[in-house]
Design a protein around this motif. Sequence first.
Motif, PDB file in Angstrom:
ATOM      1  N   ARG A 129       0.825  -1.218   0.000  1.00 54.24           N
ATOM      2  CA  ARG A 129       0.000   0.000   0.000  1.00 54.24           C
ATOM      3  C   ARG A 129       0.857   1.264   0.000  1.00 54.24           C
ATOM      4  N   ASN A 130       2.090   1.138   0.497  1.00 58.04           N
ATOM      5  CA  ASN A 130       2.984   2.297   0.522  1.00 58.04           C
ATOM      6  C   ASN A 130       3.832   2.424  -0.736  1.00 58.04           C
ATOM      7  N   LEU A 131       3.703   1.450  -1.631  1.00 53.73           N
ATOM      8  CA  LEU A 131       4.466   1.513  -2.872  1.00 53.73           C
ATOM      9  C   LEU A 131       3.965   2.630  -3.784  1.00 53.73           C
ATOM     10  N   MET A 132       2.746   3.119  -3.527  1.00 50.95           N
ATOM     11  CA  MET A 132       2.159   4.152  -4.385  1.00 50.95           C
ATOM     12  C   MET A 132       2.982   5.439  -4.393  1.00 50.95           C
ATOM     13  N   PHE A 133       3.789   5.662  -3.341  1.00 49.28           N
ATOM     14  CA  PHE A 133       4.586   6.886  -3.313  1.00 49.28           C
ATOM     15  C   PHE A 133       5.741   6.843  -4.306  1.00 49.28           C
ATOM     16  N   VAL A 134       6.152   5.639  -4.701  1.00 46.31           N
ATOM     17  CA  VAL A 134       7.251   5.521  -5.664  1.00 46.31           C
ATOM     18  C   VAL A 134       6.848   6.092  -7.027  1.00 46.31           C
ATOM     19  N   PRO A 135       5.699   5.673  -7.609  1.00 45.72           N
ATOM     20  CA  PRO A 135       5.310   6.308  -8.876  1.00 45.72           C
ATOM     21  C   PRO A 135       5.042   7.801  -8.746  1.00 45.72           C
ATOM     22  N   MET A 136       4.618   8.260  -7.572  1.00 49.35           N
ATOM     23  CA  MET A 136       4.443   9.700  -7.390  1.00 49.35           C
ATOM     24  C   MET A 136       5.780  10.429  -7.473  1.00 49.35           C
ATOM     25  N   LEU A 137       6.805   9.850  -6.852  1.00 51.37           N
ATOM     26  CA  LEU A 137       8.139  10.446  -6.928  1.00 51.37           C
ATOM     27  C   LEU A 137       8.671  10.433  -8.358  1.00 51.37           C
ATOM     28  N   LEU A 138       8.440   9.325  -9.062  1.00 50.85           N
ATOM     29  CA  LEU A 138       8.880   9.248 -10.453  1.00 50.85           C
ATOM     30  C   LEU A 138       8.093  10.213 -11.334  1.00 50.85           C
ATOM     31  N   MET A 139       6.808  10.400 -11.009  1.00 53.98           N
ATOM     32  CA  MET A 139       6.003  11.375 -11.746  1.00 53.98           C
ATOM     33  C   MET A 139       6.552  12.779 -11.538  1.00 53.98           C
ATOM     34  N   LEU A 140       6.948  13.064 -10.301  1.00 48.04           N
ATOM     35  CA  LEU A 140       7.544  14.370 -10.012  1.00 48.04           C
ATOM     36  C   LEU A 140       8.847  14.534 -10.784  1.00 48.04           C
ATOM     37  N   ALA A 141       9.631  13.453 -10.885  1.00 43.47           N
ATOM     38  CA  ALA A 141      10.878  13.498 -11.649  1.00 43.47           C
ATOM     39  C   ALA A 141      10.602  13.760 -13.127  1.00 43.47           C
ATOM     40  N   LEU A 142       9.597  13.091 -13.687  1.00 40.94           N
ATOM     41  CA  LEU A 142       9.255  13.286 -15.103  1.00 40.94           C
ATOM     42  C   LEU A 142       8.770  14.701 -15.366  1.00 40.94           C
ATOM     43  N   LEU A 143       8.009  15.249 -14.438  1.00 43.42           N
ATOM     44  CA  LEU A 143       7.562  16.630 -14.587  1.00 43.42           C
ATOM     45  C   LEU A 143       8.760  17.592 -14.519  1.00 43.42           C
ATOM     46  N   ASN A 144       9.733  17.251 -13.690  1.00 46.59           N
ATOM     47  CA  ASN A 144      10.947  18.056 -13.634  1.00 46.59           C
ATOM     48  C   ASN A 144      11.676  18.018 -14.977  1.00 46.59           C
ATOM     49  N   VAL A 145      11.752  16.813 -15.568  1.00 47.98           N
ATOM     50  CA  VAL A 145      12.356  16.675 -16.899  1.00 47.98           C
ATOM     51  C   VAL A 145      11.608  17.556 -17.899  1.00 47.98           C
ATOM     52  N   ALA A 146      10.277  17.477 -17.864  1.00 50.64           N
ATOM     53  CA  ALA A 146       9.467  18.259 -18.805  1.00 50.64           C
ATOM     54  C   ALA A 146       9.706  19.755 -18.635  1.00 50.64           C
ATOM     55  N   SER A 147       9.889  20.204 -17.387  1.00 50.70           N
ATOM     56  CA  SER A 147      10.132  21.630 -17.165  1.00 50.70           C
ATOM     57  C   SER A 147      11.446  22.065 -17.801  1.00 50.70           C
ATOM     58  N   HIS A 148      12.464  21.206 -17.767  1.00 43.24           N
ATOM     59  CA  HIS A 148      13.749  21.512 -18.409  1.00 43.24           C
ATOM     60  C   HIS A 148      13.620  21.488 -19.933  1.00 43.24           C
ATOM     61  N   VAL A 149      12.928  20.474 -20.443  1.00 43.04           N
ATOM     62  CA  VAL A 149      12.758  20.347 -21.894  1.00 43.04           C
ATOM     63  C   VAL A 149      12.045  21.580 -22.440  1.00 43.04           C
TER      64      VAL A 149
END
Length: 338
Positions: free
Chosen positions: A83-103
């Motif tokens: 049930r706590n694994l859901m925070f991992v995709p949230m962190l990765l989503m935040l990372a992808l959004l960070n990538v998008a902000s740079h792009v």
Amino acid sequence: MLFGFGSAIVGGFLLTAVQNWTGVPGIKGPLLAVLAGSWLLGRGLIAFGASLPAVLVLIGDVLYLVMVAAAMAYPVIKAKMWRNLMFVPMLLMLALLNVASHVGIVRGDLGLSMSAIHGAVFVITLMIVIIGGRVVPFFTANGLGVPRVEAIRWVDAVSIISLLILLVSAFVGFSTLNAVFLAFVSLVAALANGYRFWRWQFWLCGKVPLLWSLHFAYAFVPFGFLTLFLYFINVVPTLSIALHALTVGAIGGMILSMISRVSLGHMGRPLKPVKIMSLAFGLILVSAIARVVIPWLFPSFTNVGIALAGVFWVLAYGIFCVVYGADFWKPRPDGRPG
């Protein structure tokens, strides 16, 4: 503020909490130094990396979030607490959004960068909604000696699903979607989260700063969604006003309240902050009000509202740094690890 300050708090909280959730020791020593160093690397590259290749700045900035996701995943998978694994995709989503902000910056596409930043606001707000649903009733019950308010699953589901829809919509671009649909979803999110907030009995917490600060910070979640609803029906003039109800009020307020409480617990101190921290909690809420209300009701004084919000924010977090800073360097009185 989101990918730097916000991600540092998110990583610190999750990696501290996951030890309690799973019983698996967290990273420490050299590994923790590497993680902290990756965060500092990202800040340094953002500040001084203008002459460096853009891809190098991007990788350096995103590295921290990827490492936090890995550090979060390991104990959860080892303990099989799915049930706590859901925070991992949230962190990765935040990372992808960070990538998008740079792009977006590299391509000269300001719209993409802004959509990524707006998406990040909702990712962090989603974490607050999920974690707040756990800790606010728990801390309230423990702090006041009252029965814990049990969650209503369908209300929690509506809160999270409506927020997920807004998250995706923010990244796609609010301006590209139907305003009536967005207004409806925002109103649903406001009502669901407002009902949760009301059920947690905030009126009992007036004499406990670590509780009332937590409750009133969460109050900016439904208020932020209500303001977003009013933006989509053309009552609030700018999207920025609605988003800052979430960033300054909900995110800023919740962070200050949580770090004030968690720091005392992990330093082995009683959960009773010094009195001046009540001023800090009040200042962060006043900061949010100044940032939202003045530009909304007095547009010609928008810059004044922004300046006041900044001053109150710095004072609030400055008080925290002065009050807690020295104790962070001291060992726990009970000799246990912090």
